[in-house]
Every structure is written in structure tokens, then in C-alpha cells.
Design a protein around this motif. Structure first.
Motif, short mmCIF file in Angstrom:
data_model
loop_
_atom_site.label_atom_id
_atom_site.label_comp_id
_atom_site.label_asym_id
_atom_site.label_seq_id
_atom_site.Cartn_x
_atom_site.Cartn_y
_atom_site.Cartn_z
N SER A 262 125.43 75.20 68.92
CA SER A 262 124.99 76.44 68.27
C SER A 262 126.19 77.21 67.70
O SER A 262 126.17 77.69 66.56
CB SER A 262 124.24 77.31 69.28
N VAL A 263 127.28 77.32 68.49
CA VAL A 263 128.48 78.04 68.03
C VAL A 263 129.09 77.33 66.82
O VAL A 263 129.45 77.96 65.82
CB VAL A 263 129.53 78.17 69.17
N VAL A 264 129.20 76.01 66.91
CA VAL A 264 129.80 75.23 65.82
C VAL A 264 129.00 75.41 64.53
O VAL A 264 129.56 75.56 63.45
CB VAL A 264 129.90 73.74 66.21
N TRP B 208 141.94 76.77 72.05
CA TRP B 208 143.30 76.35 71.74
C TRP B 208 143.27 74.95 71.12
O TRP B 208 142.54 74.07 71.56
CB TRP B 208 144.16 76.32 73.00
N GLY B 209 144.07 74.76 70.07
CA GLY B 209 144.12 73.45 69.42
C GLY B 209 143.28 73.39 68.17
O GLY B 209 143.38 72.44 67.39
N ILE B 210 142.39 74.38 67.98
CA ILE B 210 141.62 74.44 66.74
C ILE B 210 142.20 75.57 65.90
O ILE B 210 142.05 76.74 66.22
CB ILE B 210 140.12 74.69 67.00
N GLY B 211 142.86 75.21 64.84
CA GLY B 211 143.38 76.22 63.92
C GLY B 211 142.33 76.56 62.88
O GLY B 211 141.22 76.01 62.88
N PHE B 212 142.70 77.44 61.99
CA PHE B 212 141.78 77.86 60.93
C PHE B 212 141.35 76.66 60.08
O PHE B 212 140.20 76.56 59.67
CB PHE B 212 142.44 78.92 60.05
N LEU B 213 142.27 75.74 59.79
CA LEU B 213 141.97 74.65 58.87
C LEU B 213 140.86 73.75 59.42
O LEU B 213 139.96 73.34 58.70
CB LEU B 213 143.23 73.84 58.57
N TYR C 38 134.08 79.91 62.81
CA TYR C 38 135.42 80.53 62.83
C TYR C 38 135.78 81.09 64.21
O TYR C 38 136.95 81.38 64.47
CB TYR C 38 135.53 81.59 61.74
N ARG C 39 134.78 81.20 65.07
CA ARG C 39 135.09 81.58 66.47
C ARG C 39 135.96 80.51 67.13
O ARG C 39 136.72 80.79 68.05
CB ARG C 39 133.79 81.72 67.28
N LEU C 40 135.79 79.27 66.69
CA LEU C 40 136.54 78.17 67.30
C LEU C 40 138.05 78.39 67.15
O LEU C 40 138.82 78.15 68.07
CB LEU C 40 136.15 76.83 66.67
N ALA C 41 138.45 78.86 65.96
CA ALA C 41 139.89 79.07 65.71
C ALA C 41 140.44 80.17 66.62
O ALA C 41 141.58 80.11 67.07
CB ALA C 41 140.12 79.44 64.25
N ALA C 42 139.61 81.16 66.92
CA ALA C 42 140.07 82.29 67.75
C ALA C 42 140.00 81.95 69.24
O ALA C 42 140.85 82.38 70.02
CB ALA C 42 139.22 83.53 67.46
#
Length: 741
Positions: free
Chosen positions: A175-177, A189-194, A182-186
Motif C-alpha cells: 500500500s505504501v509503495v 535507509w538505502g532507498i534514495g530519491f532516485l 516518496y515516503r520510502l526515501a525518507a
């Protein structure tokens, strides 16, 4: 398009960034033949049965191979396949021995039993209720992670990141994905904006969505803090964001303005805007991420509070007879202080906040010991700390008193909060912090908050070394011309130190002179102009020649320090070669492949992120240790850190570790080694700067070996680092008013 089915027997190479994987599969043809498969196999685990689609081809060196374009996993259908699958370490609690027992007992029904009636596992000899429950839980978790993996497969997200997404969000992962990528980047850890941006595009979020632009702006600021800046000038941030996001400048300006406004629900702002002096002294509009703005304000306020308080926890030094005190000290230590050392001792014991700086061989260590001796003579409670475990050990040896890392001293807790702060200060009359050039803004703020009113705080460090890995230039800002903090700079090199080639050359480099590289017993140069050859020679020098000539242990006593990570003479490549030379693979040495790395018992490793959840008080970026155990059944690897703490890592956390036979010079700050070997090549041309080479040389206690070209060394000596970091601590310490926008 051809199809191929087989069991993945081993992964020989995996690139975490691109997802490109090389594996060997057993297609069941017998005779022990394994087939090479290459391509998009990210997420596949050894022991799994795969149904792959792709094309047949031939490699000039490796022969026939199958290029995979997509795949899906299937549960194995034979007893041998089930045994291999369970014994591969995929399911926690089941190793090869129990896999054999379980399949012997349940045969082809094994996987159905684990799935539907896991309590029946207790029928297997040696499996008690505790292990049975563990296996059932691990099976369920594996299934849930697989669902997330299948969903993320289309956007090439690696297994380790999928596991972290699942650990963070659990059943809400998909659901989040889908809805808040963009919550993932924040949050992960290990998931940047790109990566988050790639996921967002695949789930249909528009290219010019304000949500995307705001996330991109915050990412650009976080990248700037990773490079040491506390803020970015507004114009530079906007230009960086336009380039990153490929959207109109007007949209970026609008979204930046919105980020600076309080959120309707939480009241929090995304960024802070303020006018501060730029490099040329002219005002610039500074854009801060909130934590860095708060920390800069707070650190300035705390240092001013300590400096100006009327309280004094060491009142005995207000009117001490310094002649007598220094004579007593000389009698106790057996050595006289130089005049500038005396000044530093008086300053530390009479001022509430002070800075002691100077290069190697100038007597910083003896001055610190003298301060501690006099403070203890007046029964003061002295607390000693340093940013790294190695530096803390050195401080303890020097003073004969206990010293700890700043993190341990403050007892940092999960989330990064400290047990000691303004409301619960340390029980200390004097706090001494060594290697203060390593203190970044966030850590320095936590430390200053924990110092009680009236206590004395002494920062000790070499301001000419590289600044901290984290954001800020705290030591340099405290030494700025307009700073109210009193300081002493030691400049006289003592006779004993003058005999050291390491010390002599450190000062030569710092003053812009080429180091002397002949006729010295502790400073050598191996000339090699070719970068690849210099990389190979560095390995030979560190792993064989130095240990043979000087009797040093290549793992414990010799450290390779590279100007950069990439390239033939970079830390990344050198680590692979040094591991082969020092800790080669052997049948009796356990190992675990993770991504493109292989971890073995005996490996020298380093932590590459701050993790407040691990160890007693967190494990921090730059902590070094040795792999002491590896348990395939429990999927755990144990590291003994240089703070003598045993820290366990689950196999899915191994992306937090990197090999440390070679580290970048930036990562070596605060550490000392008997011998350092430094590749200085034209391949690292853009990185070659005076403070970089100076920092590397000053890491050595006894011996320095340079490997590379005289031209590259000359470039490093000549080049003064370009510009200051974007910080405003010096401005705030001066007491000047800041203009809010």
C-alpha cells in the motif's frame, strides 16, 4: 523467447545497483552439470526453483549461457530439491542437518506440512516447540516478503531493499509503495530519491506532481548534508532541483515556498529559510532541513550558555598559584611544558569552553595529559571522549583514565535521542573531547547539551585535517576570527618528533612542500605512474612487503587509505584484491555472499551508516571490526568492533557493512594505525588536495608508504581545498542577529 527451469545453486556475482546477476543453476540433467544464467535475477535466492524466460547465447570466455529477462520462483517438487531449498539458509532455524531430518520424515509433503500444519514439525527428532515456532514464523515472513518482492520486481528493487521495506511497513508495504512511494526515501535507509522516483513513476505518479517536486527538493538538501553542508543557498538549491527533476523552475520555486510554510495538520515546516552571510560576506538566503537548522541554533546557544555562566565546577583554578601548580606537574610527569602548552593548560582549567589545536608532534597529547593531571589533583570529575573507538582507546592510554566514544558517553538510544541532555546532564567537572575535527554538527550539539552549567569543556583536534564526515565544520567555526571561544594553537615541533619522517613530512605537506621520500626509515615512496599497476602494487606492499620487512600483521597493523572509492586504485577495488590476499576463501572458512561482496570469518569490516538500533548504544558510520562468526542456519554474522563489542547482523542487514582492508581517507578520520599505505595516482586527480594527503599521513603512528606518481603527489600538495562548507555556526557564535524570512 526460450524457457528454462532449474534450481539456483549459487550466485557468483550480483550488482545491487543495476540488478545484473550471474548465477549457476542445476537443470536436473544429472552428471553435476551446472548452467550459467545471467541478467535480471535480482531477488532470487540460492536453493529456489526458478522458471525463467530469456534467450540462449554464448560468451567468448565462459561459453554457453542463458540470458534471463524475467523469472518466477516455484516450490521444488522433488525430495532432493526440497532438502536443498530448506537447507540453503532461506528459512531461519533450518540448516542442512534439519532440512535432511525434516524431508526424511515428511517426504514430498514437507512444504505442505510447514505451510498448513507447522506444529507437526515437532514430530521430527531434535525439533522442540521453540524451534518449530521459529521455523513457522520465518516461513510466514518469507512468504510476505516474497509478495513484496513480486510487486517490486517490475521496478528492479533489490532483495535487501524489499526486506527493509517489509521490516519498516509490514503488511502495509505494498500500500505504501503504491500510494506514498516518496515516503520510502525518507523512512527506509538505502532507498534514495532516485529509487523512490522510479517506483513512483511505475505506479503512475505524474512527473510534475508537487509531491514529487517537494520530495526532490528535500532529497537535494539531504545530498548537500551528506557532502558536509548544513544548508544550501536558495539559488543553488533551485538549480540543483531543476537539474534533478527536469521540471520548470517556476514549479520548483512554488513547491519550495510551500515547503517553508507550516503543514495544516502537523504545523511542521519542511524547510527553514534564513538570511546568513555567504562566502564573500554578502547575505544569502539559506535553505535548511529542519534538524540541521535546530542543531545549529542549539549548539550556538549551548556553547554561549556554557561560556558565560557564573557557575564554576572547578573554582580552585580561579586563583591558583600557577608557578607552584606547574612545578608540581613537571615533577609528576618528568617533563616541562613549553610556554604555549602552559597557556593551553591554564586556558582549559580557567575558561568554561576552550579549543586546543595543532599538528602532529606539537605536544597536544602531553598538554591534554597535563590538563587531566591537574584537574584530578583538585579532585575534579574528569570525563574523556572521542568520536571513534580507536581515538577513545588512545585517549585512555594517554591519560590513564577511562575514555569512551561520544555516542557511548551520551548513551544514544534508538531514534538517536541521548540519555544525557540539558535536563539530565553528565556528572562532570571537566569534559575533554579529542579528535574534535571529526565532530559533526548533530553530534556536537548532543554533546554540548549534556555538559552541566559550570563544567569546563575542552575540544582538542587538528583543524588542518579533513572536516567531519557528517554535516558542519564545528572545530573550524569555533576557531573563526569572530568566535568568542578562547583557543590555543600549538606550533612548535618537539625535538623527538622532528626525528620522525612521518611528522616532518606531515608538516611539509601542510605548508605546501613536497614530502621527502628518500633516506628515511619510516616514510617511503614506490613510484608507479600507471593507475592499475599502482593498485596492484599497493596490495603487494600492504599484504606482503610491509608485513615481511617490519613484522606487522597485515590485517591489524596495516591500513590502506585511498583518496576515493572508485577506480583501479580506489578503496572498492583494493578491498577485493586485499581480501583475496589476506583472507582468501578456504573450505574450512565460512562465508556469505551478499550482493557483489563475500563476507568471511576473519574479514576486516566497517559500518557504513549510523544505526541506533544495533549494539548497546548504536553502531556508527566508520566503526571498524572483524567478522568472528557466521551462522548459516540462524542467518547471522557477528562482528567484534574496535570498541570490543560483539554485534550481530542478520544476513539481510549486510548492506550496512563494507570491507575495511582499504578505506577512503575521509573514513579514516580519528583513527591511528601503525602503518598506512596510500595510493596517490592521477586516476584520483579531482580528489587530490593538501588536507586529504595531510590527513592520510597523520593517521600513521610509525610508518607511511606512498604508492603512485610524483605528479599526483605534487597535485595533492599544491591544491588547497576549494571553499568552505555552507555553515553559519561561526556567524551565530559571534552573536550577530539572523534575519528570518
Amino acid at each position: 523467447m526460450a524457457r528454462l527451469e532449474g534450481v539456483l545453486e549459487r550466485i557468483t556475482y550480483a550488482n545491487e545497483e543495476t540488478g545484473y546477476t550471474v548465477g549457476r543453476v542445476d537443470t536436473g540433467r544429472g552428471a553435476g552439470d551446472l548452467l550459467t544464467v545471467v541478467g535480471a535475477l535480482l531477488g532470487a535466492q540460492v536453493g529456489e526453483s526458478l522458471r525463467m524466460e530469456g534467450r540462449w547465447g554464448s560468451h567468448p570466455q565462459y561459453g554457453k549461457q542463458f540470458t534471463v529477462e524475467n523469472y518466477r520462483t516455484m516450490l521444488p517438487a522433488t525430495i532432493q530439491g526440497i532438502r536443498r531449498y530448506l537447507g540453503s539458509g532461506l528459512v531461519k532455524g533450518i540448516g542442512p542437518v534439519f532440512a535432511d531430518r525434516i524431508t526424511q520424515h515428511f517426504g514430498l509433503d514437507t512444504l505442505d506440512i510447514i505451510e498448513q500444519e507447522p506444529k507437526r514439525l515437532i514430530e521430527v527428532p531434535g525439533l522442540g516447540p521453540k524451534r518449530t515456532k521459529k521455523i513457522a514464523d520465518a516461513w510466514e515472513e518469507q512468504k510476505a516478503i516474497k509478495e513484496v518482492m513480486v510487486f517490486l520486481q517490475s521496478v528492479d528493487v533489490s532483495t535487501s531493499i524489499a526486506v527493509r521495506i517489509y521490516k519498516k511497513f509490514g503488511d502495509a508495504s505494498i500500500s505504501v509503495v503504491k500510494n506514498q512511494p516518496y515516503r520510502l526515501a525518507a523512512d527506509v535507509w538505502g532507498i534514495g530519491f532516485l529509487t523512490a522516483d522510479r517506483i513512483a513513476q511505475s505506479v503512475g505518479i505524474p512527473h510534475d506532481s508537487p509531491e514529487r517536486v517537494k520530495a526532490g527538493l528535500q532529497y537535494a538538501l539531504s545530498q548537500a548534508t551528506d557532502q558536509g553542508n548544513c544548508f544550501l543557498p536558495e539559488e543553488r538549491l533551485i538549480a540543483d532541483a531543476v537539474k534533478l527533476l527536469q521540471v520548470d523552475t517556476g514549479l520548483v520555486i512554488e513547491c519550495l515556498a510551500e515547503l517553508a510554510l507550516p503543514d495544516e495538520d502537523s504545523g511542521e515546516v519542511g524547510v527553514v529559510r534564513e538570511k546568513v552571510p555567504g562566502e564573500d560576506g554578502e547575505p544569502v538566503t539559506a535553505i535548511y532541513l529542519v534538524p540541521f537548522h535546530r542543531a545549529e541554533l542549539s549548539l550556538s546557544a549551548q556553547l554561549s550558555r556554557l561560556l558565560r555562566t557564573e557557575e564554576d565546577r572547578m573554582p580552585a583554578f580561579r586563583d591558583v598559584a600557577w608557578d607552584k601548580a606547574l612545578a608540581w606537574l613537571a615533577d609528576r610527569t618528568g617533563a616541562q611544558l613549553a610556554p604555549e602548552q602552559e597557556e593551553a593548560v591554564k586556558l582549559a582549567l580557567s575558561e568554561k569552553v576552550a579549543v586546543l589545536t595543532g599538528g602532529p608532534g606539537c605536544g597536544k597529547s602531553f598538554t591534554v595529559r597535563s590538563v587531566v593531571e591537574l584537574a584530578r589533583a583538585k579532585r575534579a570529575k574528569v570525563v574523556l571522549a572521542a568520536p571513534t573507538g580507536r581515538a577513545a582507546k588512545r585517549l585512555a592510554e594517554l591519560t590513564g583514565a577511562e575514555a569512551s566514544t561520544v555516542h557511548r558517553l551520551l548513551e544514544l538510544k534508538p531514534g538517536g535521542d541521548a540519555a544525557y541532555d540539558k535536563d539530565r546532564p553528565l556528572d562532570a567537572d571537566l569534559v575533554v573531547v579529542d579528535e574534535a575535527s571529526m565532530l559533526d554538527l548533530l553530534l556536537a550539539n548532543k554533546l554540548a547539551k549534556a555538559v552541566p552549567p559550570g563544567a569546563h569543556l575542552l575540544f582538542v583536534g587538528d583543524v588542518d585535517q579533513l572536516p567531519s564526515v557528517g554535516a558542519g565544520e564545528v572545530l573550524r567555526d569555533m576557531l573563526a576570527e569572530e568566535s568568542p571561544i578562547p583557543a590555543v594553537r600549538l606550533t612548535r615541533i618537539f625535538r623527538q618528533a622532528q626525528e620522525s619522517g612521518v611528522v616532518t613530512n606531515a608538516h611539509r605537506i601542510n605548508s605546501g612542500q613536497h614530502p621527502l621520500t628518500s633516506g628515511l626509515k619510516d616514510f617511503f615512496l614506490f613510484v608507479e605512474d600507471d593507475t592499475e599497476e599502482a593498485g596492484r602494487l599497493t596490495v603487494d606492499v600492504a599484504a606482503r612487503r610491509v608485513p615481511a620487512k617490519f613484522g606487522l600483521d597485515p590485517r591489524r597493523d596495516v591500513q590502506v587509505l585511498a583518496p576515493m572509492h572508485r577506480g583501479p586504485a580506489g578503496a572498492g577495488n583494493l578491498n577485493g584484491l586485499l581480501q583475496q590476499a589476506i583472507t582468501p576463501g578456504r573450505p574450512d572458512v565460512p562465508e556469505k555472499r551478499f550482493g557483489g561482496r563475500v563476507f568471511r570469518v576473519g574479514d576486516k569490516v566497517t559500518q557504513i551508516r549510523n544505526n541506533y538500533e544495533k549494539g548497546e548504544n548504536g553502531v556508527f558510520n566508520g566503526t571498524v571490526g572483524v567478522v568472528t562468526a557466521l551462522d548459516a542456519e540462524e542467518q547471522k554474522l557477528t562482528v567484534l568492533t574496535d570498541e570490543d563489542e560483539e554485534v550481530p547482523y542478520d544476513f539481510d542487514e549486510l548492506d550496512e557493512l563494507a570491507h575495511a582492508y582499504a578505506v577512503t581517507i575521509h573514513r579514516s578520520q580519528g583513527s591511528e594505525y601503525p602503518c598506512v599505505v596510500i595510493p596517490v595516482t592521477t586516476g584520483a586527480w579531482m580528489m587530490l588536495q593538501r588536507n586529504l594527503l595531510y590527513t592520510a599521513v597523520t593517521r600513521a603512528k610509525k610508518l607511511v608508504v606512498l604508492v603512485g606518481s610524483r605528479r599526483a603527489i605534487g597535485q595533492a600538495v599544491r591544491t588547497i581545498s576549494a571553499g568552505r562548507r555552507c555553515t553559519a555556526l561561526d556567524f551565530r557564535l559571534s552573536g550577530a542577529a539572523v534575519q528570518k524570512i
